[in-house]
Design an enzyme around this catalytic site. Structure first.
Site, short mmCIF file in Angstrom:
data_model
loop_
_atom_site.label_atom_id
_atom_site.label_comp_id
_atom_site.label_asym_id
_atom_site.label_seq_id
_atom_site.Cartn_x
_atom_site.Cartn_y
_atom_site.Cartn_z
N HIS A 84 37.96 51.02 45.28
CA HIS A 84 38.57 52.29 44.88
C HIS A 84 38.27 52.62 43.42
O HIS A 84 37.84 53.73 43.09
CB HIS A 84 40.08 52.21 45.11
CG HIS A 84 40.85 53.42 44.73
ND1 HIS A 84 41.38 54.30 45.65
CD2 HIS A 84 41.22 53.92 43.51
CE1 HIS A 84 42.02 55.28 45.03
NE2 HIS A 84 41.94 55.06 43.72
N GLU A 85 38.48 51.65 42.53
CA GLU A 85 38.27 51.92 41.10
C GLU A 85 36.78 52.11 40.80
O GLU A 85 36.41 52.95 39.98
CB GLU A 85 38.85 50.79 40.26
CG GLU A 85 40.35 50.58 40.42
CD GLU A 85 41.16 51.85 40.24
OE1 GLU A 85 40.73 52.75 39.49
OE2 GLU A 85 42.24 51.95 40.86
N HIS B 29 35.86 55.64 41.65
CA HIS B 29 36.11 56.62 40.58
C HIS B 29 34.96 56.65 39.59
O HIS B 29 34.49 57.73 39.19
CB HIS B 29 37.41 56.28 39.84
CG HIS B 29 38.65 56.70 40.55
ND1 HIS B 29 38.83 57.97 41.05
CD2 HIS B 29 39.80 56.02 40.83
CE1 HIS B 29 40.03 58.06 41.60
NE2 HIS B 29 40.63 56.89 41.49
N HIS C 136 40.53 61.29 44.47
CA HIS C 136 41.54 61.08 45.51
C HIS C 136 41.49 62.22 46.53
O HIS C 136 40.75 63.19 46.37
CB HIS C 136 42.94 61.01 44.88
CG HIS C 136 43.11 59.84 43.97
ND1 HIS C 136 43.78 59.93 42.77
CD2 HIS C 136 42.67 58.57 44.05
CE1 HIS C 136 43.77 58.75 42.17
NE2 HIS C 136 43.10 57.90 42.93
#
Length: 401
Positions: free
Chosen positions: A320-321, A324, A330
């Site tokens: 997830h990070e 980004h 999101h």
């Protein structure tokens, strides 16, 4: 500030498929807490003290079963056994492997319903670190040392990010110049990631290498399954141990990680350069949040992220990070900003109670699965298509070092 790093190493891309096995090797044997050594008991207590841990059972695990068996039966605390079909085994270095497969409830199997989840395991010597997704939630296997392991149900995870990350979410920005990739270009980019960890993490996690290996294999499985042409590899053979006392603030620790000459973790800059790492991820022992990325679509100078170790696998905060940093946002219900890519959002499917890696939770609760948003089953072309973003930015990030 002292820092220890090992030589360069990667997760091999050689994969072989599980076939017929001559013998069925028992995978799990229950053992008593009274049989644990003091160090194993301490490792068990560390796991019990995590805010996500529920219903712990102590077991002895046979790594040979994961190396050879096509199917495994695993007893889970508080529920019926599950069967794991080991679909692929991937070599990690010379002696370790990762196993990925499908989780099937024996009750569901008898009813002919079929697979209900995914399972992934990292085998590091006699230690196994695993995630087992079932229709009743996430379970984990974690090593206690000496062949003993804990298997346990996982409860609610912390919030995704500190409130400060809202500024990055709401930031309107122009696209930086980066290599353009043709839509039909399926060449795989190698994304080199330097993973470091603090003394607080070392005190909590019994097999850090196994945890990091699991994070990489989960991330790469999500790429492969979503049509993303990236292979994430560790920039060093071992995760890097650093002498840094966590501040208790994600913002403070991320600033210290990024700053090249503030006296905190400065040697990471050298190690990053020596090992040609594109991205730096620091594992922390701060359960306030699951993680914090420095930027949405990072530059070479901002390609840094923190991840709470207990969210890194199974909940996919490691991926997830990094997502980004690759330019993904999101789900639009939580983040309507349309830059740098209007289609670069995650996908929330409240009807089927599922969500992609980049999505926040549904109001009624949704299981996060190792998927990137894409049409049609996991998104839409114009709004929920972060898999496209990862493909379009892969050359940019893979070219940082």
């Amino acid at each position: 500030m002292k820092l220890r790093a090992a030589i360069l190493g990667t997760i091999s891309s050689i994969t072989f498929y599980a076939g017929a096995v001559a013998q069925d090797i028992t995978f799990v044997t229950e053992i008593s807490n009274a049989d644990l050594t003091p160090s194993q008991t301490q490792a068990l207590n560390n796991l019990r003290s995590l805010p996500t841990t529920q219903e712990v059972q102590v077991i002895r695990v046979n790594p040979l079963a994961l190396r050879q068996n096509a199917q495994l039966t695993i007893p889970l605390p508080g529920r019926a056994d599950v069967r794991v079909a080991a679909d692929t085994r991937t070599s990690i270095g010379e002696t370790n492997i990762a196993v990925a497969g499908r989780t099937e409830s024996l009750d569901f199997r008898a009813a002919g319903i079929g697979p209900v989840g995914t399972s992934t395991f990292s085998v590091n010597g006699d230690s196994i670190t695993g995630s087992i997704q079932t229709e009743t939630g996430l379970y984990r296997i974690r090593p206690l040392g000496g062949g003993a392991h804990a298997i346990f149900k996982v409860g609610a995870f912390p919030s995704e990010h500190p409130q400060s990350f809202g500024g990055a979410e709401n930031q309107n920005r122009d696209l930086p110049p980066f290599p353009q990739i043709q839509r039909n270009d399926r060449s795989v980019a190698e994304l080199r990631i330097l993973v470091a960890y603090t003394p607080a993490v070392k005190a909590r996690v019994n097999d850090i290498k196994g945890l990091v290996n699991l994070a990489f294999i989960e991330t790469n499985n999500s790429y492969t399954g979503s049509g993303v042409y990236i292979n994430a590899v560790p920039a060093t053979a071992e995760p890097v141990s650093i002498d840094y006392v966590e501040s208790g603030s994600f913002d403070t620790d991320l600033a210290a990680l990024k700053a090249p000459d503030d006296g905190n973790m400065d040697d990471l800059v050298r190690v990053r350069d020596e090992n040609s790492a594109d991205i730096v991820v620091l594992l922390v022992d701060n359960s306030s949040y699951c993680g914090l990325a420095s930027d949405i679509l990072a530059s070479k100078e901002s390609a840094f992220a923190l991840v709470y170790h207990d969210c890194a696998t199974g909940y996919y905060s490691f991926a997830h990070e990094i997502g980004h940093l690759q330019g993904a946002r999101h789900n639009p219900e939580a983040d309507p900003t349309t830059t740098p890519f209007p289609y670069g959002h995650g996908y929330m499917d409240a009807l089927n109670k599922r969500r992609s890696i980049m999505s926040y939770d549904c109001p009624g609760g949704c299981t996060r699965l190792p998927e990137w948003a894409r049409p049609t089953e996991w998104g839409t072309p114009d709004l929920h298509h972060d898999a496209r973003v990862l493909n379009e930015t892969r050359a940019l990030l893979a070219g940082f070092r």
